[in-house]
Design an enzyme around this catalytic site. Structure first.
Site, PDB file in Angstrom:
ATOM      1  CG  ASN A 196      -9.101  -9.434   2.851  1.00 57.16           C
ATOM      2  OD1 ASN A 196      -8.208  -9.960   3.481  1.00 57.16           O
ATOM      3  ND2 ASN A 196     -10.351  -9.389   3.292  1.00 57.16           N
ATOM      4  CE  LYS A 233      -8.417  -9.640   7.992  1.00 60.47           C
ATOM      5  NZ  LYS A 233      -8.799  -8.995   6.720  1.00 60.47           N
ATOM      6  N   GLY A 268      -3.356  -9.121  -4.104  1.00 57.36           N
ATOM      7  CA  GLY A 268      -1.970  -9.142  -4.528  1.00 57.36           C
ATOM      8  C   GLY A 268      -0.994  -8.525  -3.561  1.00 57.36           C
ATOM      9  CB  ILE A 287      -0.951   0.016   1.218  1.00 57.91           C
ATOM     10  CG1 ILE A 287      -1.897  -1.180   1.168  1.00 57.91           C
ATOM     11  CG2 ILE A 287      -1.743   1.320   1.265  1.00 57.91           C
ATOM     12  CD1 ILE A 287      -2.816  -1.190  -0.023  1.00 57.91           C
TER      13      ILE A 287
END
Length: 604
Positions: free
Chosen positions: A439, A402, A442, A286
């Site tokens: 999610n 999460k 990759g 990210i």
């Protein structure tokens, strides 16, 4: 053949056609002007007019193996205007216009000049291309993109593909031919046609295709043994960035989620251009993509902060090769080092901080909760306090779905990190916000690389539970959301992306197996059981957690509960003294707002 030789040949050929046309017309009509000055002047006028107009309309610069209706229109204009000029000259010199002869001349010229060009194209298409036929290819989509691809494949000697049929759900096109290639049916006919015509490759050539329609086509294509590929972006083809040979395989991200969120480029340019930006975790999946995305908006300086020297070096070299007007600075540091964080932020004084450094692997953090605390909680607290001290304008923390009603240590530490960010916003002039998403396809440690590795090894693919569902997004989209949130920040928000419908992990595994050219039966799928800390279903868009009103297309603000700052800091400072088992329970209790010490109060 050189351009000069080609030009000379075409001029001589057209001159012959012009003279032949006008003399034949007079011969047919047995006119009194046969071999007279009248005919000579008419012939010269017609010839000079033709070549002058041919130069104006660039007739001799056309590539005739790609001749189409446009070339025919140009020839028609040239011949018509040349004949009209001849008629004017006849009237001026002789006060007489031989209309019938000029009409026949026009018809003969159109036949000779136009016919010669299209006969040459027909000859090349029919005879010269036979030896160059590659693998038999079915093109999905008989629109402008599909037609363009078919033409290029047929005329490209280096192409390994040769189009033999189109597929299109438009019933008005079915049973017709485009460039000699039949349109044989719709998507439902793919499997039958692949067998009947011995198709080796399927090319999807519909740029406007949405994900639902693409899923349908890929599902039908996967029933066959043919390799399925997809057209590059049509603008990339037109601009010459890619060629017709650059078809890419259909990727799993093409089939999942919804249409990507588009950025507000004008607002982002105002926020980022000529500014100093700092990204923690800049070497991660990210973080590195955030660096790529913000670089498009011309910041003056980008500080790449990360703990892993190899990953930071890699993204630095990539950015240096792409953007030569931006100052890229690397800082090798750990967010757990509070003094170093203060020193770095005071040194660079960034306008915006994107905090992407974190531990994110759920099972690993279950076994190492103290490390999750150090990186996700303490690390976030250190960078946030340093941002406040350095008077940063905006601080954006990368969070996760999460963190919603967490059942894992990783989720709990991310929720507590959100609390830290929310608290900092109440005591600072810096705007502190967090961004949640599901999610990321990759990214390091995600399920896609694992599945690919298992498929490459011959299987089986391991899935935890047949009912396990997750929200998915691509790395670029996740990064765009983080950047857009920074521009929307007023302070204290937790931004959440509307991620569409969740995807079953077992369906993801099946799609990936089929896209790899294998069958589910061949590779196999095994269920390994739900791991500690995992949920069957994520709760990203629960009604109790997200405002229905969107602050930007598909971006919401979460309704997360804030926590009393005094309690939060006492809790964080006391984590070092807790045994591992008690630490895990304490993290979950605090993340859920369940207080273990009655004397401490949490504000809802």
């Amino acid at each position: 053949m050189t351009y000069r030789k080609r030009l000379l040949l075409l001029i001589l050929l057209d001159s012959l056609f012009v003279f032949t046309a006008i003399y034949l017309s007079h011969l047919v009509l047995s006119t009194k002007y046969y071999f007279t000055p009248f005919l000579l002047i008419s012939s010269l006028t017609l010839l000079l007019g033709h070549h002058a107009l041919a130069a104006y309309y660039k007739l001799y610069r056309r590539v005739w193996e790609y001749a189409s209706i446009g070339e025919l229109v140009s020839i028609s204009k040239i011949v018509s205007y040349a004949v009209l000029m001849t008629a004017v000259v006849q009237f001026l010199f002789y006060q007489d216009i031989y209309v019938r002869a000029l009409v026949i001349t026009w018809m003969l010229q159109m036949m000779f000049i136009g016919g010669s060009r299209f006969i040459w194209r027909l000859y090349r298409d029919t005879y010269l291309k036979v030896e160059n036929q590659g693998e038999r290819t079915l093109i999905i989509g008989a629109g402008s993109a599909g037609t363009m691809i078919a033409r290029q494949l047929k005329n490209n000697k280096q192409s390994k593909l040769y189009p033999v049929a189109f597929i299109d759900d438009d019933c008005h096109k079915q049973q017709l031919e485009i460039m000699g290639i039949p349109v044989l049916g719709g998507v439902r006919d793919i499997e039958k046609l692949v067998i009947e015509f011995d198709i080796k490759n399927i090319v999807i050539a519909i740029p406007s295709l949405n994900k639902k329609e693409l899923n349908k086509i890929v599902k039908e294509s996967n029933k066959t043994s043919a390799k399925t590929q997809i057209l590059p972006l049509i603008e990339d083809l037109v601009l010459g960035k890619v060629s017709v040979n650059d078809f890419r395989d259909v990727r799993i991200e093409d089939l999942l989620g919804r249409e990507p969120v588009k950025l507000d480029d004008g607002n982002l340019l105002d926020k980022i251009q000529n500014q100093t930006i700092l990204v923690t975790g800049a070497g991660g999946s990210i973080g590195s993509e955030i660096c790529r995305q913000i670089s498009k908006y011309k910041p003056a300086k980008v500080v790449l902060l990360g703990h892993g020297e190899n990953s930071i070096y890699t993204i630095e070299q990539e950015l240096l090769n792409t953007y030569n007007t931006i100052d890229f600075i690397t800082e090798i540091a750990d967010v757990q080092d509070k003094e170093k964080m203060f020193a770095i932020l005071l040194k660079h004084k960034p306008s915006i901080v994107y905090h992407a450094a974190a531990h994110k692997h759920v099972p690993l953090m279950e076994r190492n909760p103290e490390e999750a605390v150090k990186n996700n909680v303490i690390g976030t607290k250190n960078v946030a306090e340093a941002a406040n001290y350095a008077k940063v304008n905006t601080f954006v923390m990368v969070s996760t779905d999460k963190a919603v009603n967490p059942t894992s240590v990783m989720g709990a530490t991310k929720r507590i990190a959100e609390m830290v960010v929310q608290h900092m916003d109440t005591i600072s002039n810096t705007r502190f916000v967090a961004v949640r998403f599901g999610n990321v396809l990759g990214s390091r440690g995600s399920v896609i690389p694992l599945f690919k590795k298992q498929i490459k090894a011959g299987g089986p693919v391991t899935v935890t539970h047949p009912d396990m569902e997750r929200y998915f997004m691509t790395i670029p989209e996740a990064s765009r959301l983080v950047i857009q949130a920074g521009s929307l920040a007023r302070g204290g928000e937790i931004f959440v992306l509307d991620m569409g419908d969740p995807v079953k992990i077992v369906d993801l595994a099946k799609n990936l197996i089929e896209l790899s050219g294998c069958s589910v039966e061949e590779i196999g799928i095994e269920f390994s059981g739900v791991r500690p800390g995992e949920k069957l279903y994520e709760e990203l868009l629960n009604e109790n957690e997200v405002h229905h009103k969107q602050v930007f297309p598909k971006i919401h603000i979460g309704k997360a509960t804030a926590m009393d700052g005094e309690f939060l800091y006492r809790f964080i400072n006391g984590l070092d003294n807790l045994p591992v088992d008690e630490l895990r329970l304490t993290l979950l209790d605090v993340a859920h707002g369940r207080i273990r010490e009655e004397k401490l109060v949490v504000n809802s």
